[in-house]
Design an enzyme around this catalytic site. Structure first.
Site, PDB file in Angstrom:
ATOM      1  N   TYR A  53      22.154  -3.697  48.992  1.00 41.33           N
ATOM      2  CA  TYR A  53      21.154  -4.708  49.815  1.00 41.33           C
ATOM      3  C   TYR A  53      21.343  -4.460  51.311  1.00 41.33           C
ATOM      4  O   TYR A  53      20.434  -4.604  52.090  1.00 41.33           O
ATOM      5  CB  TYR A  53      21.317  -6.050  49.403  1.00 41.33           C
ATOM      6  CG  TYR A  53      20.482  -6.356  47.915  1.00 41.33           C
ATOM      7  CD1 TYR A  53      21.290  -6.284  46.691  1.00 41.33           C
ATOM      8  CD2 TYR A  53      19.081  -6.375  47.728  1.00 41.33           C
ATOM      9  CE1 TYR A  53      20.731  -6.613  45.474  1.00 41.33           C
ATOM     10  CE2 TYR A  53      18.510  -6.392  46.787  1.00 41.33           C
ATOM     11  CZ  TYR A  53      19.232  -6.551  45.389  1.00 41.33           C
ATOM     12  OH  TYR A  53      18.482  -6.466  44.275  1.00 41.33           O
ATOM     13  N   ARG A  56      19.427  -1.925  52.002  1.00 40.87           N
ATOM     14  CA  ARG A  56      18.131  -1.942  52.044  1.00 40.87           C
ATOM     15  C   ARG A  56      17.756  -2.702  53.370  1.00 40.87           C
ATOM     16  O   ARG A  56      16.584  -2.662  53.820  1.00 40.87           O
ATOM     17  CB  ARG A  56      17.604  -2.711  50.737  1.00 40.87           C
ATOM     18  CG  ARG A  56      18.061  -1.844  49.484  1.00 40.87           C
ATOM     19  CD  ARG A  56      17.293  -2.467  48.181  1.00 40.87           C
ATOM     20  NE  ARG A  56      15.988  -2.732  48.345  1.00 40.87           N
ATOM     21  CZ  ARG A  56      15.339  -3.410  47.567  1.00 40.87           C
ATOM     22  NH1 ARG A  56      16.105  -4.034  46.706  1.00 40.87           N
ATOM     23  NH2 ARG A  56      14.083  -3.593  47.828  1.00 40.87           N
ATOM     24  N   GLN A  86       5.518  -8.710  46.231  1.00 36.82           N
ATOM     25  CA  GLN A  86       6.841  -8.614  45.696  1.00 36.82           C
ATOM     26  C   GLN A  86       8.034  -7.874  46.576  1.00 36.82           C
ATOM     27  O   GLN A  86       9.208  -7.888  46.321  1.00 36.82           O
ATOM     28  CB  GLN A  86       6.649  -7.409  44.346  1.00 36.82           C
ATOM     29  CG  GLN A  86       5.694  -8.224  43.518  1.00 36.82           C
ATOM     30  CD  GLN A  86       5.474  -7.167  42.490  1.00 36.82           C
ATOM     31  OE1 GLN A  86       5.875  -7.012  41.226  1.00 36.82           O
ATOM     32  NE2 GLN A  86       4.310  -6.413  42.886  1.00 36.82           N
ATOM     33  N   ASN A  87       7.564  -7.585  47.830  1.00 36.50           N
ATOM     34  CA  ASN A  87       8.522  -6.932  48.731  1.00 36.50           C
ATOM     35  C   ASN A  87       9.301  -8.036  49.433  1.00 36.50           C
ATOM     36  O   ASN A  87       9.131  -8.974  49.438  1.00 36.50           O
ATOM     37  CB  ASN A  87       7.660  -6.261  49.810  1.00 36.50           C
ATOM     38  CG  ASN A  87       6.837  -4.981  49.006  1.00 36.50           C
ATOM     39  OD1 ASN A  87       7.066  -4.833  47.750  1.00 36.50           O
ATOM     40  ND2 ASN A  87       5.635  -4.636  49.542  1.00 36.50           N
ATOM     41  N   ASP A  89      10.749  -7.056  52.298  1.00 33.07           N
ATOM     42  CA  ASP A  89      10.805  -6.437  53.626  1.00 33.07           C
ATOM     43  C   ASP A  89       9.997  -7.697  54.499  1.00 33.07           C
ATOM     44  O   ASP A  89       9.387  -8.422  53.914  1.00 33.07           O
ATOM     45  CB  ASP A  89      10.453  -5.106  53.787  1.00 33.07           C
ATOM     46  CG  ASP A  89       8.904  -4.968  53.215  1.00 33.07           C
ATOM     47  OD1 ASP A  89       8.857  -4.122  52.632  1.00 33.07           O
ATOM     48  OD2 ASP A  89       7.884  -5.731  53.868  1.00 33.07           O
ATOM     49  N   HIS A 104       9.734 -12.165  45.329  1.00 31.00           N
ATOM     50  CA  HIS A 104      11.026 -11.735  44.881  1.00 31.00           C
ATOM     51  C   HIS A 104      12.246 -11.950  46.093  1.00 31.00           C
ATOM     52  O   HIS A 104      13.066 -11.191  46.058  1.00 31.00           O
ATOM     53  CB  HIS A 104      11.089 -10.259  44.518  1.00 31.00           C
ATOM     54  CG  HIS A 104      10.179 -10.151  43.073  1.00 31.00           C
ATOM     55  ND1 HIS A 104       9.695  -9.222  42.926  1.00 31.00           N
ATOM     56  CD2 HIS A 104       9.932 -11.045  42.369  1.00 31.00           C
ATOM     57  CE1 HIS A 104       9.288  -8.860  41.546  1.00 31.00           C
ATOM     58  NE2 HIS A 104       9.250 -10.555  41.247  1.00 31.00           N
ATOM     59  N   GLY A 169      -0.522  -1.117  45.958  1.00 25.76           N
ATOM     60  CA  GLY A 169       0.862  -0.448  45.744  1.00 25.76           C
ATOM     61  C   GLY A 169       1.964  -1.237  44.980  1.00 25.76           C
ATOM     62  O   GLY A 169       3.089  -1.632  45.202  1.00 25.76           O
ATOM     63  N   SER A 171       3.296  -1.112  40.675  1.00 28.48           N
ATOM     64  CA  SER A 171       2.871  -0.549  39.343  1.00 28.48           C
ATOM     65  C   SER A 171       2.445  -1.845  38.061  1.00 28.48           C
ATOM     66  O   SER A 171       2.311  -1.383  36.920  1.00 28.48           O
ATOM     67  CB  SER A 171       4.254   0.472  38.678  1.00 28.48           C
ATOM     68  OG  SER A 171       5.174  -0.799  38.728  1.00 28.48           O
TER      69      SER A 171
HETATM   70  N1  APR Z   1       0.197   4.114  48.711  1.00 26.62           N
HETATM   71  C1  APR Z   1      -0.377   3.413  47.678  1.00 26.62           C
HETATM   72  N2  APR Z   1       0.270   3.263  46.461  1.00 26.62           N
HETATM   73  C2  APR Z   1       1.317   3.880  46.329  1.00 26.62           C
HETATM   74  C3  APR Z   1       1.999   4.723  47.489  1.00 26.62           C
HETATM   75  C4  APR Z   1       1.317   4.674  48.526  1.00 26.62           C
HETATM   76  N3  APR Z   1       1.652   5.520  49.884  1.00 26.62           N
HETATM   77  N4  APR Z   1       3.286   5.227  46.949  1.00 26.62           N
HETATM   78  C5  APR Z   1       3.614   4.500  45.895  1.00 26.62           C
HETATM   79  N5  APR Z   1       2.670   3.817  45.511  1.00 26.62           N
HETATM   80  C6  APR Z   1       2.344   2.972  44.214  1.00 26.62           C
HETATM   81  C7  APR Z   1       2.763   3.643  42.956  1.00 26.62           C
HETATM   82  O1  APR Z   1       1.874   4.699  42.371  1.00 26.62           O
HETATM   83  C8  APR Z   1       3.101   2.461  41.999  1.00 26.62           C
HETATM   84  O2  APR Z   1       2.112   2.071  41.418  1.00 26.62           O
HETATM   85  O3  APR Z   1       3.080   2.011  44.305  1.00 26.62           O
HETATM   86  C9  APR Z   1       3.513   1.427  42.912  1.00 26.62           C
HETATM   87  C10 APR Z   1       5.257   1.125  43.250  1.00 26.62           C
HETATM   88  O4  APR Z   1       5.465   0.675  41.873  1.00 26.62           O
HETATM   89  P1  APR Z   1       6.945   0.165  41.766  1.00 26.62           P
HETATM   90  O5  APR Z   1       7.841   1.226  42.532  1.00 26.62           O
HETATM   91  O6  APR Z   1       7.365  -0.292  40.366  1.00 26.62           O
HETATM   92  O7  APR Z   1       7.077  -1.164  42.723  1.00 26.62           O
HETATM   93  P2  APR Z   1       6.542  -2.669  42.473  1.00 26.62           P
HETATM   94  O8  APR Z   1       5.431  -2.585  41.676  1.00 26.62           O
HETATM   95  O9  APR Z   1       6.603  -3.323  43.796  1.00 26.62           O
HETATM   96  O10 APR Z   1       7.855  -3.302  41.667  1.00 26.62           O
HETATM   97  C11 APR Z   1       7.956  -4.558  41.395  1.00 26.62           C
HETATM   98  O11 APR Z   1      10.308  -4.420  40.424  1.00 26.62           O
HETATM   99  O12 APR Z   1      12.157  -3.673  40.664  1.00 26.62           O
HETATM  100  C12 APR Z   1      11.377  -4.731  41.026  1.00 26.62           C
HETATM  101  O13 APR Z   1      11.810  -6.420  42.420  1.00 26.62           O
HETATM  102  C13 APR Z   1      11.411  -5.146  42.391  1.00 26.62           C
HETATM  103  O14 APR Z   1       9.605  -6.173  43.421  1.00 26.62           O
HETATM  104  C14 APR Z   1       9.889  -5.231  42.808  1.00 26.62           C
HETATM  105  C15 APR Z   1       9.320  -5.126  41.307  1.00 26.62           C
END
Ligand code: APR
Length: 226
Positions: A53, A56, A86-87, A89, A104, A169, A171
């Protein structure tokens, strides 16, 4: 004013240079969640978790808000905007968003691992072994896997009261947070901006903008103001 909720994930900060989690170059490709992001990991190897962390936090400190963060902030002129992110930052706040809910946690806050009710601002590394006043160890104010998501109740009420709901952004793989996208009132207009949209988006009636966040947000602003 119409109420619009932005539900954001790591993808909105990708163009600010911060890694996502599940992309091919994501954090979970390089680190094992069970070694750096669970209460058990903290008990077993506090220094490794603290360093994960601290790294990060250093990255988040160097990052700048991008056009997607800024466009969301600017929509506050025309809509009652709330960002549920969920970010961990602070790029939404630094872009000017005034209502941000961190599901989060926040990397620039820390607390005791005993009584986490008091939060302290922190911009630099937390030294390994650093103690809190109550004798506990100081840890990042981040929700680890298996921990409660205290802001979930508030987020649910905000979502159910929304006129428009936009995912940017994420998943949509981590619950309970992702459940927000499936708890919309009927008839709420819903968009999903992602350069590689999760397949579930179509099942839940989202209007999908399959672009990177900065471009997708520009398209959305045109749609909303059109
Ligand atoms: N523009 C738009 N979407 C993007 C870009 C971009 N430049 N780059 C990546 N993505 C998309 C990916 O396609 C994906 O669908 O952003 C999403 C990122 O997904 P994850 O990496 O799973 O991140 P997130 O959904 O925020 O994860 C949720 O998981 O690990 C835990 O606590 C952590 O808050 C986090 C949570």
């Amino acid at each position: 004013m119409e109420k619009i909720i932005f539900f954001t994930g790591a993808g909105i900060s990708a163009e600010s240079g911060l890694p996502t989690f599940r992309d091919s170059d994501g954090l979970w490709m390089g680190y094992d969640i069970n070694e750096v992001a669970t209460p058990d990991a903290w008990r077993k190897n506090r220094n490794l978790v603290q360093e994960f962390y601290n790294m990060r936090r250093r990255d988040a400190l160097k990052a700048q808000p991008n056009q997607a963060h800024q466009l969301i902030a600017r929509l506050e002129d025309k809509f009652r905007v709330t960002v549920i992110t969920q970010n961990i930052d602070d790029l939404h706040e630094r872009a000017g968003s005034t209502r941000v809910v961190h599901l989060h946690g926040e990397i620039f806050k820390m607390k005791s691992d005993r009584d986490g009710s008091t939060l302290y601002d922190i911009r630099e590394d937390i030294p390994s072994g650093a103690r809190a006043k109550d004798g506990g160890y100081l840890r990042p104010h981040v929700v680890w896997f298996g921990e409660a998501v205290p802001e979930m109740e508030r987020a649910l009420h905000l979502v159910q009261d929304a006129d428009i709901f936009v995912v940017v952004g994420s998943s949509l793989q981590v619950y309970p947070a992702a459940g927000l996208a499936h708890s919309l009132s009927f008839g709420v207009r819903r968009f999903l901006i992602d350069r590689n949209p999760p397949p579930s988006a179509v099942d839940y009636g989202f209007e999908v903008i399959a672009k990177k966040a900065t471009e997708g947000m520009a398209d959305l602003v045109n749609l909303l103001e059109g």
